[in-house]
Design a protein around this motif. Structure first.
Motif, mmCIF file in Angstrom:
data_model
loop_
_atom_site.group_PDB
_atom_site.id
_atom_site.type_symbol
_atom_site.label_atom_id
_atom_site.label_comp_id
_atom_site.label_asym_id
_atom_site.label_seq_id
_atom_site.Cartn_x
_atom_site.Cartn_y
_atom_site.Cartn_z
ATOM 1 N N GLY A 145 13.119 7.844 -20.706
ATOM 2 C CA GLY A 145 12.690 9.157 -20.231
ATOM 3 C C GLY A 145 11.399 9.544 -20.910
ATOM 4 O O GLY A 145 10.957 10.676 -20.834
ATOM 5 N N CYS A 153 16.242 2.972 -11.609
ATOM 6 C CA CYS A 153 16.058 3.571 -12.926
ATOM 7 C C CYS A 153 17.224 4.479 -13.272
ATOM 8 O O CYS A 153 17.611 5.340 -12.495
ATOM 9 C CB CYS A 153 14.765 4.382 -12.962
ATOM 10 N N GLY A 164 17.073 5.956 -16.367
ATOM 11 C CA GLY A 164 16.550 6.686 -17.521
ATOM 12 C C GLY A 164 17.057 8.115 -17.496
ATOM 13 O O GLY A 164 17.612 8.570 -16.493
ATOM 14 N N THR A 165 16.851 8.839 -18.601
ATOM 15 C CA THR A 165 17.428 10.179 -18.714
ATOM 16 C C THR A 165 16.941 11.105 -17.602
ATOM 17 O O THR A 165 17.718 11.854 -17.017
ATOM 18 C CB THR A 165 17.082 10.796 -20.075
ATOM 19 N N ALA A 166 15.633 11.054 -17.323
ATOM 20 C CA ALA A 166 15.088 11.959 -16.317
ATOM 21 C C ALA A 166 15.701 11.654 -14.959
ATOM 22 O O ALA A 166 16.067 12.562 -14.207
ATOM 23 C CB ALA A 166 13.575 11.832 -16.263
ATOM 24 N N CYS A 167 15.833 10.382 -14.638
ATOM 25 C CA CYS A 167 16.425 10.015 -13.358
ATOM 26 C C CYS A 167 17.919 10.317 -13.344
ATOM 27 O O CYS A 167 18.481 10.697 -12.325
ATOM 28 C CB CYS A 167 16.159 8.545 -13.048
ATOM 29 N N CYS A 193 14.062 3.996 -17.711
ATOM 30 C CA CYS A 193 12.747 4.619 -17.535
ATOM 31 C C CYS A 193 11.640 3.645 -17.142
ATOM 32 O O CYS A 193 11.187 2.811 -17.899
ATOM 33 C CB CYS A 193 12.286 5.400 -18.755
ATOM 34 N N LEU A 194 11.216 3.802 -15.922
ATOM 35 C CA LEU A 194 10.104 3.011 -15.409
ATOM 36 C C LEU A 194 8.792 3.743 -15.625
ATOM 37 O O LEU A 194 7.745 3.289 -15.188
ATOM 38 C CB LEU A 194 10.318 2.767 -13.917
ATOM 39 N N GLY A 195 8.859 4.891 -16.284
ATOM 40 C CA GLY A 195 7.634 5.636 -16.550
ATOM 41 C C GLY A 195 7.077 6.325 -15.324
ATOM 42 O O GLY A 195 5.897 6.599 -15.246
ATOM 43 N N ALA A 196 7.914 6.564 -14.358
ATOM 44 C CA ALA A 196 7.473 7.295 -13.173
ATOM 45 C C ALA A 196 8.422 8.465 -12.962
ATOM 46 O O ALA A 196 8.842 8.749 -11.846
ATOM 47 C CB ALA A 196 7.445 6.366 -11.966
ATOM 48 N N CYS A 197 8.749 9.150 -14.071
ATOM 49 C CA CYS A 197 9.784 10.183 -14.055
ATOM 50 C C CYS A 197 9.489 11.292 -13.051
ATOM 51 O O CYS A 197 10.400 11.938 -12.557
ATOM 52 C CB CYS A 197 9.960 10.795 -15.432
ATOM 53 N N VAL A 253 13.988 6.991 -9.192
ATOM 54 C CA VAL A 253 13.074 5.941 -8.781
ATOM 55 C C VAL A 253 13.781 4.588 -8.693
ATOM 56 O O VAL A 253 14.633 4.281 -9.516
ATOM 57 C CB VAL A 253 11.939 5.760 -9.807
HETATM 58 S S1 FES Z 1 13.691 8.170 -16.274
HETATM 59 FE FE1 FES Z 1 13.432 7.119 -14.417
HETATM 60 S S2 FES Z 1 11.313 6.787 -14.362
HETATM 61 FE FE2 FES Z 1 11.577 7.811 -16.253
#
Ligand code: FES
Ligand SMILES: Cc1cc2nc3c(=O)[nH]c(=O)nc-3n(C[C@H](O)[C@H](O)[C@H](O)COP(=O)(O)O)c2cc1C
Lengths: 617, 158
Positions: free
Chosen positions: A221, B75, B77-80, B116-120, B125
Motif C-alpha cells: 500500500g 493486487c 495490497g492494503t489499499a486494494c 501493492c502494484l503501486g497503482a493504488c 487493480v
Molecule cells: S494496494 Fe493495490 S496497487 Fe497499491
C-alpha cells in the motif's frame, strides 16, 4: 561523452547544458510513472510524438516523459512548461488540441483543467492545485523536471553538486557531522539517526565496507520509494555516492523489489550513464575516491526488507534474519561493516549537503527534521504521493491535501507504518505527524504508507488482513512469530466468522505481547501491532462481532445478509443478471428478492445496483 | 536447455552470490523452474541441490510447476483490500475453479495475488498478461475473463 575529471568540469558541464536550453521553450511534461502508465499513458505519449512530427515541431516543442508527479488520482496528466499549465485525465484524442491550442496559441482548454471540488473553481496552473499547494516537495518535486533516462536533466537542475561539494571541500568526517547536525533520521521504518549509523560504519574495523540502498518496499500500500527510484534515480545515486565517501566504502548495492520492473530499468540506465561520465567508477571527479554499485533484484519476500535477511538474500541465500547481538555496521553483508539506508533517506542526503544542515533542520520538528513522503491511499479522494514537513497534522494530510473521504462517507481511521504499524482513530487527527508522536499512540512512521479507512471498513477484518499477510511472510525461523501469528490469526478468523468467544480479546492481547517480546526480528516484534491498536481504539467493533455477532461495517461475510430495499428497488434486474448463484431474482419492473439460502455473499448485486437498493445488514 | 542455463550463469560470472537473479532469469526463459534446471544450476554453480531448493521455495517469485498461458495478478495490497479486492478474488476463484497461486489444469490460467502494484489510485487493480486493469468491479472482471475465452456464470442466462 567524455569523463569528468574535476569538480570544475562538472560545473562547466552543468552550465553548458543550461546554456543550451531555452527556458521559454514549451515543454510538455507527461507523467510516465507506473500509476499513470497503468492508465494507458504510453498510448498518449505515442500520440504526442506523432503529432509533434506531423506538425514539424521537433525544434520548437520538447516532450519529456517524467516519473511520478504524485497526483495519481488524476492521471494521465501533463504539465506544460514554462507556465506549468496542468491538464488531468487526458486522453489520446486531446493531444492535437493540447498542442495546437495550448502549446502554440497559449489558450487554456477548460475541459482538461482541474476543478477544485471544494470551490468548484477551475485551476489552470499546477502550483495552484490544492493537492500540491499544501505540500513541501523538496525531494519528490524534482520528478516533474526530470526524464529519468536523461542525466542532463538532472545535471541541469544542479544534480551532483552535492557530491562535488563534498569531494572538493569536505573531509569525510565533516560530511558525517553535517548529516548528524541536520538530524536526518532513516525513512525506512525505524527512524534511526543516519549520521550516527554512518559514523559507526566508518569507525568499524574491517574492509571492504559496504553501503546498501533498501528499495525492497514491502509495505503493501506504499510506493514512494519506487516513485523516487523510478523518477529520479540520479538523486538516489548521488546520495549513495556522498554516503560512500563519508563512510569510506567503495562498493554499494541497491536491493530492489522484483515487482518494480520500471524502477530496475531506470536505475540500471542511470548507473550506466553515471559510469559513462565518470560519476561512478575509479577516481571520481579526480578526487581519488572510487565507488561502484551493483543492483540486486529481490525475490518477492517481505522479510527481505529487514537488514540481516536482506544481506542473506544478496549473498544468494534464503532471506532469514539472524539475532542482532552484532550490529550490521560492524558485521553485515559478507560479515563486513555495512551501512543500510532506505531509498528516501539516501534521496535526502544531497539536499543536506547542498543547502546545509541548518537549513534542513529548520524544516519539520525538533526531533524529526525535514520532509516525509507518504503514500496516501485507500478511501480518500486524492490518492497519491504527498510530501509534507514533519509535524503537519493528520487532518491537514487527509482533508486539505487528500480532499477527504469519497462519497461523503465518514472517516474512521488511518493506518500508518505498514503491517507493523497501527490504526489511528479520529480523536488523533490533530496530532502532529512525526516519528515520536506516532510511536506514542502505538503506531509508527514506518516507511510512509498511509491508508485511509471509512465507516465501511471493518477494523477486525483489517487486523486480520495484516496478520494473514505477516503469517505468509514470516520466514518461519523463530517460533513466536511462526506459530504465534498463526494462532492469533485463527482467533481473528473465528471472530470474523461469528464464532468469537468473550475471552478472545484478552487472549489476543497477552499473546500479542508474548510475540512482541519473544520474536527474533522486528517482523514478529511488530506483527501484533495492528491487532493491538485496533483492540485499543475500536474495541466496540470486536465486541459487536463477538457478543452480538454483527459486523457494523458490513464486511465480514458470515455476519451479514443481503436483502432488497423494496422502496428503492426499481426492478431493473441488474442484480439478477450478475448474481452467480441465481439468488437474486424477480420479474422485471417488480421488486426483486435475495434468496438467503442460495446467496454466497459475493457482493455482485450490491455493486451492480444503481439505486442503492441492496442492503447489507 | 543446458545451453540457455549455461549462458545465464556466465552472464553473472558464475558468481554464487547471484543465485536469486540467476533463478529469476532461468524462470523467465523456461516459464517455471523444472527439476532438471535446478539440478543443472546446482552442478554448474557447485551449490548443493538442497540449498537451491531452499531458495527456490522460499521466494514467492519462483514457481516449481508450469505456469499458465495467461497470468492474472490481482493486487491484495492494503489499499486494494479496503476497496474490495477480496470479493474479486473470491469471484475469480469461482470462475476459474482454482485458488490463488494455482494454475488451471488446461494450463490456460495462472491466478496469483500480489501485494501493492503501486497503482493504488486505480484500486482494485489486476495485471493481466502485463496489462493493468484498474477500478475493477465484478462486471469488469467478467469482461476480462470473457475476453480470454472463459465462460462466466452470468453468461449462461444472458
Ligand atoms: S494496494 Fe493495490 S496497487 Fe497499491
Ligand atoms: C520485516 C521488515 C521489513 C522491512 N522492510 C523494509 C523496506 O521494505 N524498506 C526499507 O527501507 N526498510 C525496511 N525495513 C527496515 C530495515 O530493516 C532498515 O531498518 C532500514 O532499511 C534502514 O534504513 P533507514 O535507516 O534509512 O531507515 C524493514 C524491517 C523489517 C523488520
Amino acid at each position: 561523452m567524455k569523463k569528468l575529471k574535476s569538480p570544475g568540469e562538472l560545473a562547466a558541464l552543468q552550465a553548458e547544458i543550461r546554456a543550451g536550453r531555452d527556458p521559454k521553450k514549451p515543454c510538455i511534461t507527461i507523467c510516465a510513472g507506473t500509476g499513470c502508465l497503468a492508465y494507458g499513458t504510453q498510448k498518449i505519449i505515442e500520440c504526442f510524438r506523432q503529432e509533434i512530427d506531423k506538425q514539424h515541431l521537433q525544434d520548437r516543442v520538447q516532450l519529456r516523459t517524467s516519473g511520478c508527479h504524485g497526483f495519481c488520482e488524476r492521471g494521465p496528466m501533463v504539465v506544460i512548461h514554462p507556465q506549468k499549465i496542468f491538464y488531468q485525465r487526458i486522453k489520446a484524442e486531446d493531444v492535437p488540441d493540447i498542442i495546437s491550442k495550448t502549446v502554440l496559441a497559449g489558450e487554456i482548454i477548460d475541459r482538461l483543467s482541474y476543478v477544485d471540488p471544494a470551490t468548484k473553481q477551475k485551476i489552470v496552473y499546477e502550483h495552484d492545485v490544492p493537492f500540491y499547494k499544501r505540500q513541501t516537495r523538496y525531494v519528490l518535486g524534482m520528478n516533474g523536471d526530470i526524464d529519468p533516462a536523461c542525466i542532463d536533466d538532472y545535471l541541469a537542475i544542479g544534480g551532483y553538486s552535492g557530491l562535488s561539494k563534498a569531494l572538493s571541500g569536505m573531509k569525510p568526517e565533516a560530511v558525517i557531522e553535517e548529516v548528524k547536525k541536520a538530524n536526518l533520521r532513516g525513512r525506512g521504518g525505524g527512524g534511526f539517526p543516519t549520521g550516527w549509523k554512518w559514523e559507526s560504519t566508518r569507525k568499524a574495523a574491517g574492509e571492504p565496507k559496504y553501503i546498501i540502498c533498501n528499495a525492497d518496499e514491502g509495505d503493501p500500500g506504499a510506493y514512494m520509494d519506487r516513485s523516487l527510484l523510478e523518477g529520479n534515480p540520479h538523486l538516489v545515486l548521488e546520495g549513495m555516492l556522498i554516503g560512500a565517501y563519508a563512510i569510506g566504502s567503495s562498493q554499494g548495492y541497491i536491493y530492489v523489489r522484483n515487482e518494480y520492473p520500471l524502477a530496475v530499468h531506470n536505475i540500471t540506465l542511470a548507473i550506466e550513464k553515471a559510469r559513462e561520465v565518470g560519476l561512478l567508477g575509479e577516481n571520481i571527479l579526480g578526487s581519488g575516491f572510487s565507488f561502484d554499485i551493483k543492483i540486486n533484484r529481490g525475490g518477492g519476500a517481505f522479510v527481505c526488507g529487514e537488514s540481516s535477511a536482506l544481506f542473506a538474500s544478496i549473498e544468494g541465500r534464503s532471506g532469514e534474519p539472524r539475532a542482532k547481538y552484532v550490529h550490521a555496521t560492524d558485521q553485515g553483508l559478507y560479515n563486513k561493516p555495512t551501512n543500510l539506508n532506505n531509498v528516501e533517506t539516501w534521496g535526502n542526503v544531497p539536499l543536506i549537503i547542498n543547502r546545509g544542515a541548518d537549513w534542513y533542520a529548520s524544516i519539520g520538528t525538533a526531533n524529526s527534521t525535514g520532509t516525509k513522503i507518504f503514500s496516501l491511499v485507500g478511501k480518500i479522494n486524492n490518492t497519491g504521493l504527498v510530501e509534507v514537513p514533519m509535524g503537519i497534522t493528520l487532518r491537514e494530510i487527509v482533508y486539505d491535501i487528500g480532499g477527504g473521504i469519497p462519497n461523503g462517507r465518514k472517516f474512521k481511521a488511518v493506518q500508518t507504518g505498514g503491517p507493523s504499524g497501527g490504526c489511528i482513530p479520529e480523536q488523533f487527527l490533530d496530532m502532529p505527524v512525526d516519528f515520536d508522536e506516532l510511536a506514542k499512540i502505538g503506531s509508527m512512521m514506518g516507511s510512509g504508507g498511509m491508508i485511509v479507512m471509512d465507516d465501511r471498513t471493518c477494523m477486525v477484518d483489517v487486523a486480520n488482513y495484516f496478520l494473514k499477510f505477516l503469517e505468509e511472510e514470516s520466514c518461519g525461523k523463530c517460533t513466536p512469530c511462526r506459530e504465534g501469528v498463526l494462532q492469533m490469526r485463527l482467533i481473528l478468523d473465528r471472530i470474523c466468522e461469528g464464532q468469537g468467544k468473550e475471552e478472545d480479546i484478552n487472549t489476543l492481547e497477552w499473546m500479542g505481547q508474548a510475540i512482541i517480546d519473544g520474536s527474533l526480528c522486528a517482523l514478529g516484534g511488530s506483527a501484533p501491532n495492528p491487532v493491538l491498536t485496533t483492540i485499543k481504539y475500536f474495541r466496540d467493533e470486536y465486541e459487536a462481532h463477538i457478543k452480538h455477532k454483527k459486523c457494523p461495517a458490513g464486511v465480514c461475510k458470515a455476519l451479514i445478509t443481503y436483502s432488497v430495499d423494496a422502496e428503492k428497488c426499481t426492478g431493473c434486474h441488474a442484480c439478477a443478471r450478475v448474481c452467480p448463484t441465481q439468488a437474486a431474482t424477480g420479474e422485471k419492473k417488480k421488486t426483486h428478492v435475495v434468496d438467503l439460502g442460495k446467496c454466497i455473499k459475493c457482493g455482485a448485486c450490491f455493486e451492480a445496483c444503481k439505486f442503492d437498493a441492496i442492503k447489507i445488514l | 536447455m543446458q545451453a540457455k542455463i549455461q549462458a545465464i550463469i556466465s552472464r553473472y560470472g558464475s558468481d554464487k552470490g547471484f543465485l536469486v537473479p540467476i533463478l529469476q532469469d532461468v524462470q523467465r526463459e523456461l516459464n517455471y523452474l523444472p527439476e532438471d534446471a535446478l539440478v543443472m544450476v546446482s552442478t554448474l554453480l557447485e551449490i548443493p541441490l538442497s540449498r537451491i531448493f531452499e531458495v527456490a521455495t522460499f521466494y514467492k517469485a519462483f514457481s516449481l510447476t508450469p505456469r499458465g498461458k495467461h497470468l492474472l495478478s490481482l493486487c491484495l495490497g492494503t489499499a486494494c483490500h479496503v476497496r474490495g479486492a477480496p470479493l474479486l478474488s473470491g469471484h475469480i476463484e469461482r470462475a476459474l475453479g482454482i485458488r490463488p497461486g494455482e494454475t488451471s489444469p488446461d494450463l490456460e490460467f495462472t491466478f496469483e495475488t500480489v501485494n501493492c502494484l503501486g497503482a493504488c489510485a486505480l484500486g482494485p487493480v489486476m495485471v493481466v498478461d502485463g496489462e493493468y486493469h484498474g477500478q475493477l468491479t465484478i462486471a469488469k472482471t467478467n469482461a476480462i475473463l470473457r475476453d480470454l475465452g472463459r465462460k462466466v456464470p452470468s453468461d449462461e442466462e444472458a
